[in-house]
Motif scaffolding. Structure first.
Motif, PDB file in Angstrom:
ATOM      1  N   ALA A 184       0.821  -1.216   0.000  1.00  0.00           N
ATOM      2  CA  ALA A 184       0.000   0.000   0.000  1.00  0.00           C
ATOM      3  C   ALA A 184       0.854   1.266   0.000  1.00  0.00           C
ATOM      4  CB  ALA A 184      -0.930  -0.005   1.214  1.00  0.00           C
ATOM      5  N   GLU A 185       0.499   2.188  -0.855  1.00  0.00           N
ATOM      6  CA  GLU A 185       1.145   3.498  -0.914  1.00  0.00           C
ATOM      7  C   GLU A 185       0.046   4.554  -1.000  1.00  0.00           C
ATOM      8  OE1 GLU A 185       4.244   4.234  -0.601  1.00  0.00           O
ATOM      9  OE2 GLU A 185       5.166   2.236  -0.771  1.00  0.00           O
ATOM     10  N   PRO A 186       0.262   5.719  -0.375  1.00  0.00           N
ATOM     11  CA  PRO A 186      -0.762   6.774  -0.446  1.00  0.00           C
ATOM     12  C   PRO A 186      -0.955   7.259  -1.879  1.00  0.00           C
ATOM     13  CG  PRO A 186       0.864   7.240   1.268  1.00  0.00           C
ATOM     14  CD  PRO A 186       1.414   6.121   0.446  1.00  0.00           C
ATOM     15  N   LEU A 187      -2.148   7.710  -2.180  1.00  0.00           N
ATOM     16  CA  LEU A 187      -2.391   8.378  -3.444  1.00  0.00           C
ATOM     17  C   LEU A 187      -2.629   9.857  -3.166  1.00  0.00           C
ATOM     18  CD1 LEU A 187      -6.010   7.724  -4.719  1.00  0.00           C
ATOM     19  CD2 LEU A 187      -5.244   6.848  -2.536  1.00  0.00           C
ATOM     20  N   VAL A 188      -2.463  10.655  -4.186  1.00  0.00           N
ATOM     21  CA  VAL A 188      -2.626  12.100  -4.042  1.00  0.00           C
ATOM     22  C   VAL A 188      -3.979  12.502  -4.604  1.00  0.00           C
ATOM     23  CG1 VAL A 188      -1.760  14.368  -4.719  1.00  0.00           C
ATOM     24  CG2 VAL A 188      -0.153  12.530  -4.149  1.00  0.00           C
ATOM     25  N   ILE A 189      -4.732  13.265  -3.825  1.00  0.00           N
ATOM     26  CA  ILE A 189      -5.994  13.807  -4.321  1.00  0.00           C
ATOM     27  C   ILE A 189      -5.936  15.327  -4.256  1.00  0.00           C
ATOM     28  CG2 ILE A 189      -7.297  11.778  -3.554  1.00  0.00           C
ATOM     29  CD1 ILE A 189      -8.429  13.581  -1.272  1.00  0.00           C
ATOM     30  N   VAL A 190      -6.688  15.946  -5.142  1.00  0.00           N
ATOM     31  CA  VAL A 190      -6.839  17.410  -5.128  1.00  0.00           C
ATOM     32  C   VAL A 190      -8.328  17.703  -5.095  1.00  0.00           C
ATOM     33  CG1 VAL A 190      -6.422  19.575  -6.342  1.00  0.00           C
ATOM     34  CG2 VAL A 190      -4.697  17.753  -6.414  1.00  0.00           C
ATOM     35  N   ARG A 279      -4.487  10.994  -8.247  1.00  0.00           N
ATOM     36  CA  ARG A 279      -3.215  10.553  -8.834  1.00  0.00           C
ATOM     37  C   ARG A 279      -2.676   9.406  -7.979  1.00  0.00           C
ATOM     38  NH1 ARG A 279       0.883  12.546 -12.089  1.00  0.00           N
ATOM     39  NH2 ARG A 279      -0.087  14.599 -12.223  1.00  0.00           N
ATOM     40  N   PRO A 280      -2.760   8.167  -8.473  1.00  0.00           N
ATOM     41  CA  PRO A 280      -2.211   7.037  -7.709  1.00  0.00           C
ATOM     42  C   PRO A 280      -0.693   7.119  -7.593  1.00  0.00           C
ATOM     43  CG  PRO A 280      -3.743   6.298  -9.409  1.00  0.00           C
ATOM     44  CD  PRO A 280      -3.428   7.734  -9.693  1.00  0.00           C
ATOM     45  N   ALA A 281      -0.141   6.386  -6.624  1.00  0.00           N
ATOM     46  CA  ALA A 281       1.315   6.323  -6.474  1.00  0.00           C
ATOM     47  C   ALA A 281       1.934   5.635  -7.684  1.00  0.00           C
ATOM     48  CB  ALA A 281       1.663   5.568  -5.192  1.00  0.00           C
ATOM     49  N   PRO A 282       3.184   5.940  -8.015  1.00  0.00           N
ATOM     50  CA  PRO A 282       3.837   5.294  -9.156  1.00  0.00           C
ATOM     51  C   PRO A 282       3.774   3.768  -9.045  1.00  0.00           C
ATOM     52  CG  PRO A 282       5.174   7.118  -8.362  1.00  0.00           C
ATOM     53  CD  PRO A 282       4.064   6.942  -7.371  1.00  0.00           C
ATOM     54  N   VAL A 301      -3.854  10.209 -14.172  1.00  0.00           N
ATOM     55  CA  VAL A 301      -4.658  11.037 -13.277  1.00  0.00           C
ATOM     56  C   VAL A 301      -6.083  11.046 -13.806  1.00  0.00           C
ATOM     57  CG1 VAL A 301      -4.960  13.328 -12.254  1.00  0.00           C
ATOM     58  CG2 VAL A 301      -2.658  12.497 -12.791  1.00  0.00           C
ATOM     59  N   PHE A 302      -7.046  10.966 -12.918  1.00  0.00           N
ATOM     60  CA  PHE A 302      -8.439  11.046 -13.355  1.00  0.00           C
ATOM     61  C   PHE A 302      -9.249  11.854 -12.357  1.00  0.00           C
ATOM     62  CE2 PHE A 302      -8.274   7.209 -10.757  1.00  0.00           C
ATOM     63  CZ  PHE A 302      -9.450   7.252 -10.015  1.00  0.00           C
ATOM     64  N   THR A 303     -10.349  12.403 -12.852  1.00  0.00           N
ATOM     65  CA  THR A 303     -11.259  13.184 -12.017  1.00  0.00           C
ATOM     66  C   THR A 303     -12.543  12.394 -11.823  1.00  0.00           C
ATOM     67  OG1 THR A 303     -10.367  15.294 -12.795  1.00  0.00           O
ATOM     68  CG2 THR A 303     -12.571  15.325 -11.807  1.00  0.00           C
ATOM     69  N   LEU A 304     -12.973  12.311 -10.575  1.00  0.00           N
ATOM     70  CA  LEU A 304     -14.186  11.578 -10.232  1.00  0.00           C
ATOM     71  C   LEU A 304     -15.194  12.553  -9.638  1.00  0.00           C
ATOM     72  CD1 LEU A 304     -15.450   8.718 -10.045  1.00  0.00           C
ATOM     73  CD2 LEU A 304     -14.477   8.556  -7.744  1.00  0.00           C
ATOM     74  N   ARG A 305     -16.396  12.555 -10.191  1.00  0.00           N
ATOM     75  CA  ARG A 305     -17.454  13.438  -9.710  1.00  0.00           C
ATOM     76  C   ARG A 305     -18.657  12.600  -9.291  1.00  0.00           C
ATOM     77  NH1 ARG A 305     -19.586  18.488  -9.626  1.00  0.00           N
ATOM     78  NH2 ARG A 305     -21.779  18.752 -10.173  1.00  0.00           N
ATOM     79  N   CYS A 306     -19.181  12.893  -8.115  1.00  0.00           N
ATOM     80  CA  CYS A 306     -20.347  12.182  -7.580  1.00  0.00           C
ATOM     81  C   CYS A 306     -21.405  13.192  -7.141  1.00  0.00           C
ATOM     82  CB  CYS A 306     -19.955  11.318  -6.376  1.00  0.00           C
ATOM     83  SG  CYS A 306     -18.779  10.004  -6.756  1.00  0.00           S
ATOM     84  N   VAL A 307     -22.663  12.885  -7.438  1.00  0.00           N
ATOM     85  CA  VAL A 307     -23.790  13.748  -7.075  1.00  0.00           C
ATOM     86  C   VAL A 307     -24.863  12.891  -6.417  1.00  0.00           C
ATOM     87  CG1 VAL A 307     -25.575  15.315  -7.935  1.00  0.00           C
ATOM     88  CG2 VAL A 307     -23.309  15.295  -9.006  1.00  0.00           C
ATOM     89  N   ALA A 308     -25.433  13.369  -5.324  1.00  0.00           N
ATOM     90  CA  ALA A 308     -26.535  12.676  -4.670  1.00  0.00           C
ATOM     91  C   ALA A 308     -27.825  12.950  -5.429  1.00  0.00           C
ATOM     92  CB  ALA A 308     -26.667  13.139  -3.220  1.00  0.00           C
ATOM     93  N   VAL A 309     -28.561  11.878  -5.740  1.00  0.00           N
ATOM     94  CA  VAL A 309     -29.803  11.985  -6.509  1.00  0.00           C
ATOM     95  C   VAL A 309     -30.960  11.459  -5.674  1.00  0.00           C
ATOM     96  CG1 VAL A 309     -31.023  11.294  -8.599  1.00  0.00           C
ATOM     97  CG2 VAL A 309     -28.547  11.681  -8.670  1.00  0.00           C
ATOM     98  N   ALA A 310     -31.960  12.302  -5.445  1.00  0.00           N
ATOM     99  CA  ALA A 310     -33.147  11.882  -4.692  1.00  0.00           C
ATOM    100  C   ALA A 310     -34.087  11.101  -5.609  1.00  0.00           C
ATOM    101  CB  ALA A 310     -33.868  13.102  -4.124  1.00  0.00           C
ATOM    102  N   ASP A 311     -34.811  10.143  -5.012  1.00  0.00           N
ATOM    103  CA  ASP A 311     -35.830   9.378  -5.759  1.00  0.00           C
ATOM    104  C   ASP A 311     -35.259   8.840  -7.066  1.00  0.00           C
ATOM    105  OD1 ASP A 311     -37.546  10.179  -3.714  1.00  0.00           O
ATOM    106  OD2 ASP A 311     -38.326  11.864  -4.855  1.00  0.00           O
TER     107      ASP A 311
END
Length: 322
Positions: A184-190, A279-282, A301-311
């Motif tokens: 296990a190695e840390p990953l970097v998030i922004v 950005r995962p570790a090398p 590197v990738f961007t992940l977007r999450c939105v809460a959706v009612a009903d």
């Protein structure tokens, strides 16, 4: 307007059930076919073939002169979330028949087995369930009913899939956990312009147990709020994997042994939407998981977007005891 339900004098008419034969292979459970045939004699049951896409099956069924008015699925959390996305897309209610290894969503909804699901269906008892709508790198969206995660858990799933053909899901998971803990190695998030090293990020739907990090099984069905847990990389590799204890009892034991991360290492957010650059570790894969399904979005590197959706989707479920 949501489509209707099958007529009560024709059990199963208007219902399409898709079975995933690959779900639940790590546990022993009875074949649901006799129960489905006895209780839903007029339902259409489709067994997914190897390489067959659930979306294609459902799309073809909907585009006929006799389309289904209810969509059902027999499988694990990944199959259930995929069918939930299709139920939302085609504006149909969803019948969840638990057939996976963990069945996190089904258990949250009080659906302990196939008979419990069919009892709720027969009674016409359903509930509007919130969900996570996510997308990576602005691509095609997906629906998650439990959680989305980056970091240690997706790497564990990635390793488990490599060992699964040779060792099976359970033993492969044990070996994968050992491998993940050793490497296990840390990953970097922004996030919001702030950079951090973390072991993992979990995005759940609905408020969850504040004592836990891996919120794989939701505790609320209706509330449309994201419960985010960010495990900052301040502790050991052992803690990076120990937090993956999903059960309350296991978590309690690990907490007593002081293997769970301290509270100050876990940042909690209650938000309606969440976006993070990862950005995962090398040498580590760029992957994420939603409801047990491993996704490789591509790129370092990738961007992940999450939105809460009612009903988000109407699900047949037993009445809550509360």
């Amino acid at each position: 307007m949501m489509h209707g339900t099958p007529p009560p004098d024709a059990p199963g008419r208007g219902l399409l059930i898709v079975r995933n034969a690959q779900s639940g292979t790590a546990v022993i459970r009875p074949d649901p076919a006799p129960v489905l045939e006895a209780r839903l004699p007029e339902a259409r049951v489709h067994m997914l073939g190897e390489g067959e896409d659930m979306a294609d099956v459902v799309s073809r069924a909907v585009d006929t002169d006799d389309p289904p008015v209810v969509l059902g699925v027999y499988g694990g959390d990944g199959s259930v979330s995929r069918m939930a996305g299709l139920a939302r897309r085609f504006d149909r209610p969803l019948l969840v028949l638990p057939g996976g290894t963990f069945n996190h969503f089904a258990r949250s909804a009080g659906i302990e087995d196939v008979d419990a699901a069919l009892d709720a269906f027969d009674a016409g008892h359903s509930i509007e369930v919130s969900a996570i709508e996510g997308a990576a790198n602005g691509g095609e969206s997906f629906l998650a009913l439990n959680a989305v995660s980056v970091g240690s858990y997706p790497e564990l799933i990635d390793d488990r899939e490599k060992y699964r053909p040779r060792l099976g899901k359970w033993l492969g998971g044990v070996v994968a956990a050992w491998q993940t803990m050793r490497g296990a190695e840390p990953l970097v998030i922004v996030r919001d312009g702030r950079r951090a090293k973390v072991w993992s990020v979990f995005v759940g739907i609905g408020r969850n147990d504040p004592q836990r990090v891996a919120t794989m099984q939701r505790e609320e069905l209706e509330r449309a709020i994201l419960d985010v847990r960010i495990h900052h990389a301040r502790g050991s590799r052992v803690r990076a994997v120990a937090f993956l204890a999903f059960g309350r009892r296991t978590a309690a034991v690990l907490r007593a042994l002081r293997l769970m991360p301290p509270r100050e290492d876990v940042e909690r957010l209650l938000v309606s939407e969440f976006e993070v650059s990862v950005r995962p570790a090398p040498g580590h894969p760029a992957v994420f998981v939603h409801d047990g399904e491993l996704v490789e979005p591509g790129g370092e590197v990738f961007t992940l977007r999450c939105v809460a959706v009612a009903d988000a989707v109407r699900v047949y479920a037993p009445p809550s005891e509360g």
